[in-house]
Design an enzyme around this catalytic site. Structure first.
Site, short mmCIF file in Angstrom:
data_model
loop_
_atom_site.label_atom_id
_atom_site.label_comp_id
_atom_site.label_asym_id
_atom_site.label_seq_id
_atom_site.Cartn_x
_atom_site.Cartn_y
_atom_site.Cartn_z
N CYS A 82 0.86 -1.19 0.00
CA CYS A 82 0.00 0.00 0.00
C CYS A 82 0.89 1.24 0.00
CB CYS A 82 -0.90 0.00 1.24
SG CYS A 82 -2.03 1.41 1.33
N HIS A 92 -9.22 -3.27 -2.94
CA HIS A 92 -8.21 -2.57 -2.13
C HIS A 92 -8.56 -1.08 -2.04
CE1 HIS A 92 -3.89 -1.92 -0.74
NE2 HIS A 92 -4.28 -0.70 -1.04
N GLU A 93 -8.96 -0.50 -3.19
CA GLU A 93 -9.27 0.94 -3.21
C GLU A 93 -10.58 1.25 -2.49
OE1 GLU A 93 -5.76 1.16 -4.67
OE2 GLU A 93 -6.92 2.86 -3.91
N HIS A 136 -10.11 1.51 1.14
CA HIS A 136 -9.59 2.80 1.58
C HIS A 136 -10.72 3.79 1.84
CE1 HIS A 136 -5.26 2.54 1.58
NE2 HIS A 136 -5.20 2.12 0.34
O1 LIG Z 1 -2.03 1.92 -1.85
C1 LIG Z 1 -2.81 1.83 -2.80
O2 LIG Z 1 -4.02 1.91 -2.69
C2 LIG Z 1 -2.24 1.47 -4.13
C3 LIG Z 1 -1.82 0.06 -4.14
C4 LIG Z 1 -2.98 -0.73 -4.67
C5 LIG Z 1 -2.91 -2.22 -4.59
C6 LIG Z 1 -2.01 -2.88 -3.77
C7 LIG Z 1 -2.00 -4.28 -3.75
C8 LIG Z 1 -2.89 -5.00 -4.50
C9 LIG Z 1 -3.78 -4.32 -5.30
C10 LIG Z 1 -3.80 -2.95 -5.34
C11 LIG Z 1 -0.52 0.06 -4.93
O3 LIG Z 1 -0.79 -0.13 -6.27
S1 LIG Z 1 0.65 -0.99 -4.24
C12 LIG Z 1 1.91 -1.10 -5.32
C13 LIG Z 1 1.65 -1.94 -6.52
C14 LIG Z 1 2.08 -1.48 -7.72
C15 LIG Z 1 1.88 -2.25 -8.84
C16 LIG Z 1 1.25 -3.48 -8.75
C17 LIG Z 1 0.81 -3.94 -7.53
C18 LIG Z 1 1.01 -3.16 -6.39
NI NI Z 2 -3.51 1.14 -0.41
#
Ligand SMILES: O=C(O)C[C@@H](Cc1ccccc1)[C@H](O)SCc1ccccc1
Ligand code: NI
Length: 185
Positions: free
Chosen positions: A112, A155-156, A159
């Site tokens: 994250c 995941h989003e 949040h």
């Molecule tokens: O912090 C966030 O919401 C963005 C996350 C979203 C995410 C994390 C894990 C699994 C699915 C979505 C970032 O994209 S974490 C970094 C990342 C970058 C590329 C691919 C996967 C995770």
């Molecule tokens: Ni996140």
């Protein structure tokens, strides 16, 4: 442009709030925020720009992560090299209206942008979801997602509800995997 310094980190109470619904038409401020969040994702996925501005790669960014407690997240799931993204939109007031009984988790766990530490373990999520959301024009969409794009949106959406990925990890056995849970490599 949004930089890593603009992304709030674990411990900031905004990450634990339930974000407020967004009303339409979008204010100029909300419209600009939506655009800036998507630009951050595009920049973070461009090796040159990401290196220049020290951006962590992201496939999703929720408004609460930039300290704006509103029901709005940008998602950008790239497709194969040179092809269109699998999913690219700013999802506003998103709701999962149905989902599979079957769960799925990423084999490598999750990270994250707001969590500056590794938290190992499977993050069980719905493998398939039907998602209703509004886009920046207020147009309502109903889309069906499975596997990785479904994981990203969950995941989003978490949040927007004050939930962080490690809340889902089994405390006793982080890599506990029920027989019917799909492990996505
Ligand atoms: O912090 C966030 O919401 C963005 C996350 C979203 C995410 C994390 C894990 C699994 C699915 C979505 C970032 O994209 S974490 C970094 C990342 C970058 C590329 C691919 C996967 C995770
Ligand atoms: Ni996140």
């Amino acid at each position: 442009m949004i930089l890593m310094k603009d992304i709030i980190r674990e411990g900031n109470p905004t990450l634990r709030e339930i974000a407020q619904p967004v009303s339409f038409p979008l204010s100029d401020e909300d419209r600009q925020l939506a655009a800036d969040m998507m630009t951050f994702l595009e920049n973070s996925q461009d090796p040159e720009i990401a290196a220049k501005y020290q951006l962590r790669a992201g496939v999703g960014l929720a408004a609460p992560q930039v300290d704006v407690s509103k029901q709005m997240s940008a998602v950008l799931v790239p497709g194969p090299e040179g092809e269109a993204p699998i999913l690219k939109d700013v999802i506003i007031n998103p709701k999962i209206i149905s989902h599979s009984v079957q769960d799925a988790a990423l084999a490598e766990g999750e990270g994250c942008l707001s969590v500056d530490r590794e938290v190992p373990g499977y993050v069980p999520r719905h493998d398939r979801i039907t998602l209703r959301y509004q886009d920046v024009e207020g147009v309502s969409h109903k889309i069906r997602l499975k596997n990785y794009p479904a994981i990203v949106c969950q995941h989003e959406i978490d949040h927007l509800n004050g939930i962080l990925f490690f809340d889902h990890i089994n405390k006793e056995n982080p890599f506990a995997a029920p027989d019917d849970m799909i492990i996505l490599e």
